[in-house]
Each structure stands twice: as C-alpha cells, then as structure tokens.
Design a protein around this motif. Structure first.
Motif, PDB file in Angstrom:
ATOM      1  N   ALA A 158       0.865  -1.506   0.364  1.00 22.75           N
ATOM      2  CA  ALA A 158      -0.087   0.098   0.271  1.00 22.75           C
ATOM      3  C   ALA A 158       0.621   1.034   0.116  1.00 22.75           C
ATOM      4  O   ALA A 158       2.150   1.407   0.341  1.00 22.75           O
ATOM      5  N   HIS A 159       0.539   2.351  -0.220  1.00 28.80           N
ATOM      6  CA  HIS A 159       0.677   3.443  -0.551  1.00 28.80           C
ATOM      7  C   HIS A 159       0.768   4.226   0.667  1.00 28.80           C
ATOM      8  O   HIS A 159      -0.452   4.614   0.745  1.00 28.80           O
ATOM      9  N   VAL A 160       1.523   4.873   1.480  1.00 28.97           N
ATOM     10  CA  VAL A 160       1.645   5.531   2.765  1.00 28.97           C
ATOM     11  C   VAL A 160       1.759   6.736   2.897  1.00 28.97           C
ATOM     12  O   VAL A 160       3.036   6.282   3.012  1.00 28.97           O
ATOM     13  N   ARG A 161       0.730   7.970   3.439  1.00 28.32           N
ATOM     14  CA  ARG A 161       1.911   8.923   2.951  1.00 28.32           C
ATOM     15  C   ARG A 161       1.634   9.885   4.326  1.00 28.32           C
ATOM     16  O   ARG A 161       0.430  10.476   4.467  1.00 28.32           O
ATOM     17  N   LEU A 162       3.017  10.075   4.722  1.00 31.41           N
ATOM     18  CA  LEU A 162       2.219  11.188   6.065  1.00 31.41           C
ATOM     19  C   LEU A 162       3.218  12.136   6.204  1.00 31.41           C
ATOM     20  O   LEU A 162       3.738  12.625   5.613  1.00 31.41           O
ATOM     21  N   ALA A 163       1.792  13.164   6.458  1.00 27.75           N
ATOM     22  CA  ALA A 163       2.006  14.778   6.608  1.00 27.75           C
ATOM     23  C   ALA A 163       2.362  15.361   7.744  1.00 27.75           C
ATOM     24  O   ALA A 163       0.908  15.548   8.347  1.00 27.75           O
ATOM     25  N   PRO A 164       3.068  14.841   8.994  1.00 28.46           N
ATOM     26  CA  PRO A 164       3.312  15.704   9.805  1.00 28.46           C
ATOM     27  C   PRO A 164       3.509  16.919   9.321  1.00 28.46           C
ATOM     28  O   PRO A 164       4.418  17.596   9.112  1.00 28.46           O
ATOM     29  N   SER A 165       2.371  18.520  10.081  1.00 27.04           N
ATOM     30  CA  SER A 165       2.465  19.520   9.893  1.00 27.04           C
ATOM     31  C   SER A 165       3.873  20.390  11.027  1.00 27.04           C
ATOM     32  O   SER A 165       3.700  21.955  10.497  1.00 27.04           O
ATOM     33  N   ARG A 166       4.065  19.585  11.663  1.00 28.39           N
ATOM     34  CA  ARG A 166       4.682  20.568  13.029  1.00 28.39           C
ATOM     35  C   ARG A 166       6.195  19.912  12.518  1.00 28.39           C
ATOM     36  O   ARG A 166       7.167  20.464  13.520  1.00 28.39           O
ATOM     37  N   ASP A 167       6.368  18.837  12.024  1.00 25.28           N
ATOM     38  CA  ASP A 167       7.815  18.300  12.077  1.00 25.28           C
ATOM     39  C   ASP A 167       9.184  18.881  11.540  1.00 25.28           C
ATOM     40  O   ASP A 167      10.306  18.813  12.113  1.00 25.28           O
ATOM     41  N   GLY A 168       9.151  19.714  10.341  1.00 25.65           N
ATOM     42  CA  GLY A 168       9.654  19.782   9.548  1.00 25.65           C
ATOM     43  C   GLY A 168      10.066  21.788   9.267  1.00 25.65           C
ATOM     44  O   GLY A 168       9.101  22.157  10.207  1.00 25.65           O
ATOM     45  N   LYS A 169      10.121  22.467   8.911  1.00 30.28           N
ATOM     46  CA  LYS A 169      10.870  23.772   8.951  1.00 30.28           C
ATOM     47  C   LYS A 169       9.434  23.865   8.140  1.00 30.28           C
ATOM     48  O   LYS A 169       8.619  25.657   8.362  1.00 30.28           O
ATOM     49  N   GLU A 170       8.771  23.410   7.252  1.00 26.39           N
ATOM     50  CA  GLU A 170       7.825  24.064   5.863  1.00 26.39           C
ATOM     51  C   GLU A 170       6.785  23.098   6.504  1.00 26.39           C
ATOM     52  O   GLU A 170       6.633  21.668   7.036  1.00 26.39           O
ATOM     53  N   LYS A 171       5.022  23.585   6.960  1.00 26.37           N
ATOM     54  CA  LYS A 171       4.219  22.888   7.721  1.00 26.37           C
ATOM     55  C   LYS A 171       3.921  21.906   6.267  1.00 26.37           C
ATOM     56  O   LYS A 171       3.831  22.444   4.726  1.00 26.37           O
ATOM     57  N   VAL A 172       3.109  20.593   6.108  1.00 32.26           N
ATOM     58  CA  VAL A 172       2.807  19.940   5.082  1.00 32.26           C
ATOM     59  C   VAL A 172       1.695  19.338   6.147  1.00 32.26           C
ATOM     60  O   VAL A 172       0.817  18.491   6.500  1.00 32.26           O
ATOM     61  N   TYR A 173       0.559  18.856   4.682  1.00 29.86           N
ATOM     62  CA  TYR A 173      -0.346  19.398   4.654  1.00 29.86           C
ATOM     63  C   TYR A 173      -1.261  17.710   4.251  1.00 29.86           C
ATOM     64  O   TYR A 173      -0.373  17.788   2.855  1.00 29.86           O
ATOM     65  N   VAL A 174      -2.266  17.221   4.794  1.00 27.49           N
ATOM     66  CA  VAL A 174      -2.420  16.419   3.103  1.00 27.49           C
ATOM     67  C   VAL A 174      -2.533  16.272   1.967  1.00 27.49           C
ATOM     68  O   VAL A 174      -1.822  16.079   0.770  1.00 27.49           O
ATOM     69  N   GLN A 175      -2.773  17.842   1.552  1.00 28.99           N
ATOM     70  CA  GLN A 175      -3.649  17.971   0.611  1.00 28.99           C
ATOM     71  C   GLN A 175      -2.059  18.378  -0.155  1.00 28.99           C
ATOM     72  O   GLN A 175      -1.847  18.157  -1.526  1.00 28.99           O
ATOM     73  N   ASP A 176      -0.938  18.464   0.348  1.00 31.91           N
ATOM     74  CA  ASP A 176       0.428  19.116  -0.545  1.00 31.91           C
ATOM     75  C   ASP A 176       0.644  17.261  -1.374  1.00 31.91           C
ATOM     76  O   ASP A 176       1.372  17.994  -1.601  1.00 31.91           O
ATOM     77  N   LEU A 177       0.821  16.595   0.127  1.00 32.34           N
ATOM     78  CA  LEU A 177       0.916  15.310  -0.726  1.00 32.34           C
ATOM     79  C   LEU A 177       0.001  14.978  -1.347  1.00 32.34           C
ATOM     80  O   LEU A 177       0.707  14.082  -3.365  1.00 32.34           O
ATOM     81  N   ILE A 178      -0.558  15.049  -1.345  1.00 24.98           N
ATOM     82  CA  ILE A 178      -2.357  14.776  -2.819  1.00 24.98           C
ATOM     83  C   ILE A 178      -1.340  15.180  -4.078  1.00 24.98           C
ATOM     84  O   ILE A 178      -0.921  14.876  -4.981  1.00 24.98           O
ATOM     85  N   ARG A 179      -0.447  16.288  -4.488  1.00 23.51           N
ATOM     86  CA  ARG A 179      -0.161  17.248  -5.760  1.00 23.51           C
ATOM     87  C   ARG A 179       1.146  16.359  -5.725  1.00 23.51           C
ATOM     88  O   ARG A 179       1.400  16.986  -6.854  1.00 23.51           O
ATOM     89  N   GLU A 180       1.962  16.115  -4.377  1.00 15.44           N
ATOM     90  CA  GLU A 180       3.131  15.345  -5.190  1.00 15.44           C
ATOM     91  C   GLU A 180       3.125  14.406  -5.804  1.00 15.44           C
ATOM     92  O   GLU A 180       3.857  13.719  -6.597  1.00 15.44           O
ATOM     93  N   ASP A 181       1.439  13.863  -5.615  1.00 14.67           N
ATOM     94  CA  ASP A 181       0.992  11.771  -6.492  1.00 14.67           C
ATOM     95  C   ASP A 181       0.526  12.626  -7.507  1.00 14.67           C
ATOM     96  O   ASP A 181      -0.203  11.725  -8.050  1.00 14.67           O
ATOM     97  N   ALA A 182       0.472  14.029  -8.149  1.00 12.09           N
ATOM     98  CA  ALA A 182      -0.325  14.458  -9.569  1.00 12.09           C
ATOM     99  C   ALA A 182      -0.388  12.939 -10.240  1.00 12.09           C
ATOM    100  O   ALA A 182      -1.896  12.520 -10.643  1.00 12.09           O
TER     101      ALA A 182
END
Ligand SMILES: Cc1cc2nc3c(=O)[nH]c(=O)nc-3n(C[C@H](O)[C@H](O)[C@H](O)COP(=O)(O)O)c2cc1C
Length: 656
Positions: free
Chosen positions: A566-590
């Motif tokens: 399965a493809h599991v995409r984790l979006a931790p919004s506070r771990d890195g310098k930039e906030k990552v949200y689910v919608q950002d990862l969806i765009r990455e997987d266009a």
C-alpha cells in the motif's frame, strides 16, 4: 448517499406491501366511530435532539389548545399506518452531506420505492418543518426531499413547509414560530376539543407521564413481563440487562434493597449489545495537549461488521452530577424509589429513551436523561412555568423572547442544564415533569478503526477526549469521552452498530483515503480491508497529524500496510521547517492521482474534524487531474469532475 438515491425499478415488486390497506391494528389513532381523527400525529427524526425538542414543543402547543397530540420517532413508527393518518406533522433534521438522520432512513427507504401508487397518501394532510444549517451545501435537504415525496404520493400539505436554520440570526425561531402558528390554526379545527382560550405559556400543563410506584415484591414480576413475550415493533422496544459486577454502581451506600435491584439493571434499546472493554490506552504523548485513546471492545462471538461501520456508545452521567441535581431539586428522598413510567396521553408510546419497565429517578438521571446538554428555549420555558421568584421570572422572560440571550448564555459557552439550574436556584424541577423537561441522553457515534476480519470479535476505536475552554470558569469536557477514559479494562458497556455511509468499491478499483487527525480511524479500517483483500497496491492513505513524536496514531500498521504494497503518505505538519498537509502530498502524487482518477475510476474518501479540509482535498485532486498538474482538463472542468465524483458514488466525505 445510499439513502438518497432514486428508487431502483427492481424494488417495484414489493413496494406496496409496506403500505397495507388492511393493517389498521397498529394505528396509533384508530378512527373514532364517526371516523373523525382524535389526535394529530407528530413524526420526527432527530440525531442530536433538536428536532425531537421541536416535536415536543409542537405537541405542547396543540395541548395548550386543548387538542390531543402524539409524538413518535420515525424509526419507531410502522409505515403501514401512514396512508391512514389524516393529520400528520413531519419534523426532521438533515445530517451527513444532506442525508436524512438515521431515524428517518428506514421510513425514507420505503417511501422512495418505485411503483408506489401516486395516490397512496391521498387521505394524508400534513405540515412539515425541516431543521438544518445553511452553511451546508444541501440545506434542510432531508426535509425538502420528504416534502417532495409526500406530495408525489398524493399527500396534501395543509401549510407551506418551513425550514429552520441554526445559522440564522434568531436561529430556528425565525421560521418556527410563524410555521407553528399556521400549523395549529390549520389542524386544530379538525380535532375534537373545547373552543375555550388556549392555556397561557406560563402555566404548568398537566404531566404527560405518570410515575406508577412498584412495590418491592413486584419488581421481579414487572421485569419478567418485559422479558417474556417482549412485543416487537413500537411501544415496548426496550429490554433490561443486568449490569455485570464490574459496572455496578455502589457509590450510594444509602440505597435500600429495592433501589439496588432496580439499579442493577440498565435499560438499553432493542438492537444494542454488550461488549467488554479490552484496552483503553492513551496514544498521544503524555505532554501532548490532547488525550487521544485507542479503545478496543471485545464483542460477543460471531458479531461482524462491514468496513466503514460506525459504533454508537451510550454514555452515562457522573454520580456527582446526579447527586448535585437531586440535592438542588430536593429530590434525594425520591431518588431510589422504584416506579414504572406510564404515558397519560392516549395512544402515546413511551419514547425510546425512556425505559418501559421498573426504574428509579437515579437510574434515569444516570443513564437516560441529559444533564449536560446546553439548555434550549424549551428548557427556559419550563423554568418560567415553574418559577415563583419575580427576578428569576424576569430573566427567564428575557431568554424566552430573545434567542440571542440564549445563544450568549448557553449555546456559545456550552453551559449545561445542570449549571443553568444552579443559576436559577429559587426554581426547582418537580418529579412530575422531569421526564419532559430533561432531554434524552444521546448516544455518541464513532467511526470504527478496525476491519472485522483482521480483528475477529473486536472493535477498535480512536477517541479524542473532548475538552475545551469557553468563557465559563470550569473547562468543558465531552460527556462520552470523559466517561470512557475513566473506565477500567474489563468493564461491560452497551453499544450498537450503524451501517457504513462510505463503502469500498471492487478490489480492482483504486482507492484514495484521506484522514487527518482522528479522521484517520475509518481510513485505517478501509486500509486493513484492502490489504486483506489483496488490493494494497491500488490503495493510498494520506494521514495528517502534527508530529511523529506526539500524535502519530497506529504507526506499526502503516509500516505493515506499506510492506504489503500500500502507499502510505504521512503529513506531519509541525516536524519540519515547512508545514506539510495532506493536500500537499496529494499534489506531489499528481501523476498517480491523475492516472487513478481519470483512467481507472478511483474512489476518494475524506474524513476529518474540520470543514475546510475536505474542500482543500477536492481542490488538490482537481489540480492533479488538470493541465496544471498531470492531467488534461481545464481548471473548471477538473473542479466539475471532482464535484461529480462526490455527488455520485465515487467520493465520500465525513466531517464533524
Ligand atoms: C455531522 C452533521 C452534518 C450535518 N449536515 C447538514 C446538512 O447537510 N444540511 C443541513 O441543512 N444541515 C446539516 N446539519 C445541521 C443539522 O441538521 C442541525 O444541527 C439540526 O439542528 C440537528 O437536528 P437534530 O439534533 O434533531 O438531529 C448537520 C449537522 C451535523 C452535526
């Protein structure tokens, strides 16, 4: 979704069987000798209590005009009687994405069957009130669909339907009062009753329930009457179950023998079962602001459920709150006396939240009635009828005449009924009317986080302890979650299962799962099902959370699912310098999203506790399939495409 689709022609065959013309014996209102209706029937469907409260207000308005009114929840009503209801009032809220509340679903599914004669409801005269919230796309949709269907089956609207909007400046009062006036004026003349002036709003009406004492020796016999030959259908739809010892409430050492025997029983409605609490462990870091629990229930052997099912739990009120209520209303001496509740209104069955066998006031306050619910207008109306103190009366009149006052005092800060009673300390609730004044203690629904076959005999839930601050000094805590977190492992608790509103497609169809926060619960169940069925590689999960060390739920499951393909995409919004949200990862997987959505008919499911996230997810998917992303559609075409997926059966959203 399922409940709102048009009737299929395959259903035609048996459609009229549900509307038997000869089956009069269930009718709550057999016509009198001269055929005149004796009462108006008020059918309501309510999930969080608003529509039920309106139904009871409407009934009180008729009674104040010396006319009989009977209120029945739609799920306790036999639809075979519908063609024989000359005078009918329908009241329903809307839930989900424009769907009928669960209590309306069975009736609705029967009403929309194809092949029903278009005149089948020609003898029915009705008035309808819908409750909703205009911030939802499908405002009052359940009520609107119901009105349309009633008309198409030949029923006649006596009054134009009206829609109550909880977002309106005056809330539902803006439309409810004029509609109610018109409805009473239109229906009352058809009902028997004196033409004297109506009872004033401030006068206490006669109670609609009588509390019939049960002698010590008769408690067991009364219980047996319930157990043996328990009638099906409406009316007696309750049973008593002994609480296993771990759940026994021994806090009140004053309780006499009778009280203990009654208190050792907890009523639960038909269809509820018992489970054992196996785990109740905190899964957020100890110093994290939110307490989220992974809860596991062990079920009776053989119980299974489809993926996406919902588990409803019946919470209980704390002993401290019950004691406070009893003390402030001078009802301690009454608390443990055993009685049976009888309706004083002819043809009026007990509502499902009240037990039909022996009970006590303490049991009712603990398991059946809601002391925490922020008081609605009807609660202040009751206090006004009971108040003898001039200053309190004045204050209550302000509440009753100005919805803003109620909003500021109770709805917004979530002040409880119990706290309100403390503010009006000169006014006490009499035993005779308590069951009318306090609303039902509502079940709470949780999406099941487990696949039934992957965890046989178990239900796993992910439950956030609801606590938040308002302008009141005492922090607010959710009744159900605060009750659950105190329960030791091994406790027996009642639950019921509700069928999924989101359903997985065939295994060769790709599935996109999006679940930030505790919204990941049903997505984890779907992922487990897909892995078990060998469809892992065509499944992607986007899980949003704040930090890997704080609120990453089910970490091992994601690793296992990935190992299975399965493809599991984790979006931790506070771990890195930039906030990552689910919608950002969806765009990455266009590229993958575009391929799955436009070429392979993928389904998308979104679940979470915010209203803006589902829109952001739709936009991200739209972007992927547009020429800006990896597709060929224009931005407008892509938006239309995604909306059509959600309007049809390729998309599902659950938010709260
Ligand atoms: C999860 C949820 C979904 C809802 N969906 C809609 C909707 O699609 N359309 C609408 O008009 N109102 C919607 N509402 C608003 C309810 O209809 C409104 O709060 C109503 O007063 C609830 O009445 P009840 O307590 O009798 O169920 C929704 C409320 C909730 C909690």
């Amino acid at each position: 979704m399922v409940t709102t689709t048009a009737p299929s022609s395959g259903e035609t065959e048996h459609a009229t069987q549900h509307f038997s013309h000869t089956n009069h014996h269930h009718s709550p209102s057999p016509p009198s000798d001269d055929g005149e209706p004796q009462h108006v029937l008020i059918l309501y469907a309510s999930e969080t209590g608003d529509a039920q409260d309106v139904a009871e207000r409407v009934a009180r308005a008729f009674r104040a005009h010396h006319r009989r009114a009977v209120t029945i929840s739609m799920d306790a009503y036999d639809i075979a009687d519908l063609p024989h209801e000359p005078l009918l009032i329908l009241i329903t809220s809307t839930h989900g994405r424009g769907e009928p509340p669960p209590a309306m679903r069975a009736l609705w599914n029967k009403l929309i069957r194809a092949g029903l004669p278009t005149h089948i409801l020609e003898d029915v005269h009705y008035s309808l009130y819908g409750l909703g919230d205009s911030s939802y796309e499908r405002f009052c949709f359940a009520g609107k669909m119901l009105a349309r269907r009633m008309d198409s089956l030949g029923a006649r609207a006596l009054v134009e339907p009206a829609w109550g909007d909880e977002r309106a400046p005056d809330g539902i009062e803006e439309t409810l009062l004029p509609w109610l006036e018109r409805t009473v004026a239109a229906i009352a003349p058809y009902l028997p009753g004196p033409s004297c002036s109506p009872r004033p709003d401030t006068e206490l009406p006669p109670p609609i329930y009588q509390l019939e004492p049960v002698e010590e020796g008769n408690v067991a016999r009364e219980l047996d009457k319930l157990r043996v030959g328990r009638p099906e259908g409406r009316g007696l739809n309750a049973e008593y179950t002994d609480i296993p010892s771990t759940n026994a409430d021994t806090s009140n050492s004053n309780a006499n023998g009778i009280a203990k025997s009654a208190r050792a029983m907890v009523y639960h409605p038909a269809g509820w079962q018992w489970a054992t609490l196996k785990h109740n462990k905190r899964v957020t870091a100890p110093d994290w602001w939110q307490d989220v629990r992974e809860v596991e229930l062990e079920l009776a052997p053989g119980v299974t459920y489809p993926p996406g099912s919902i588990c409803a739990l019946q919470p209980r009120c704390s002993d401290t709150e019950v004691d406070t209520f009893l003390e402030s209303n001078n009802l301690e001496a009454e608390a443990d006396k055993v009685f049976i509740i009888r309706s004083t209104v002819p043809d009026q069955p007990l509502p499902a939240h009240l037990p039909s066998g022996p009970t006590t006031l303490r049991t009712l306050l603990t398991h059946h009635l809601d002391l925490r619910c922020p008081p609605r207008k009807s609660f202040f109306e009751w206090l006004r009828r009971l108040s003898k103190d001039e200053r309190e009366q004045e204050r209550l009149d302000e509440f009753i005449s100005d919805p803003d006052e109620i909003h500021d005092y109770s709805t917004r800060p979530k002040r409880t009924s119990l706290e309100t009673l403390a503010d009006f300390r000169m006014t006490t609730l009499p035993m005779s009317h308590i069951l009318e004044i306090l609303g039902p203690l509502r079940r709470r629904q949780f999406s099941i986080a487990s696949d039934s076959d992957a965890h046989p005999g178990k239900i796993q839930l992910l439950i956030a302890l609801v606590d938040y601050k308002t302008n009141l000094t005492i922090p607010r805590v959710g009744l159900c979650s605060s009750w659950l977190v105190t329960l030791p492992e091994g406790t027996r608790i009642p639950y019921t299962l509700l069928l999924p509103t989101l359903m997985l497609p065939a295994d060769d169809v790709p599935v996109i799962l999006v679940g930030p926060g505790t919204g990941v619960a049903p997505m984890r169940a779907f992922l487990e099902t897909r892995v078990r069925r060998g469809a892992a590689k065509d499944t992607v999960l986007y899980f949003g959370f704040r930090s890997r060390t704080a609120d990453l739920y089910f970490p091992h499951d994601w690793e296992e699912a990935e190992a299975a393909g399965a493809h599991v995409r984790l979006a931790p919004s506070r771990d890195g310098k930039e906030k990552v949200y689910v919608q950002d990862l969806i765009r990455e997987d266009a590229t993958m999203i575009n391929d799955w959505v436009t070429k392979r008919g993928a389904h998308v499911y979104v679940c979470g506790s915010t209203n803006s996230m589902p829109r952001a997810v739709r936009e991200a998917i739209g972007w992927c399939i547009s020429s800006d992303g990896a597709g060929t559609l224009s931005a407008a075409e892509a938006e239309e495409y995604v909306d059509a997926m959600f309007d049809g059966d390729r998309g599902g959203e659950e938010s709260w």
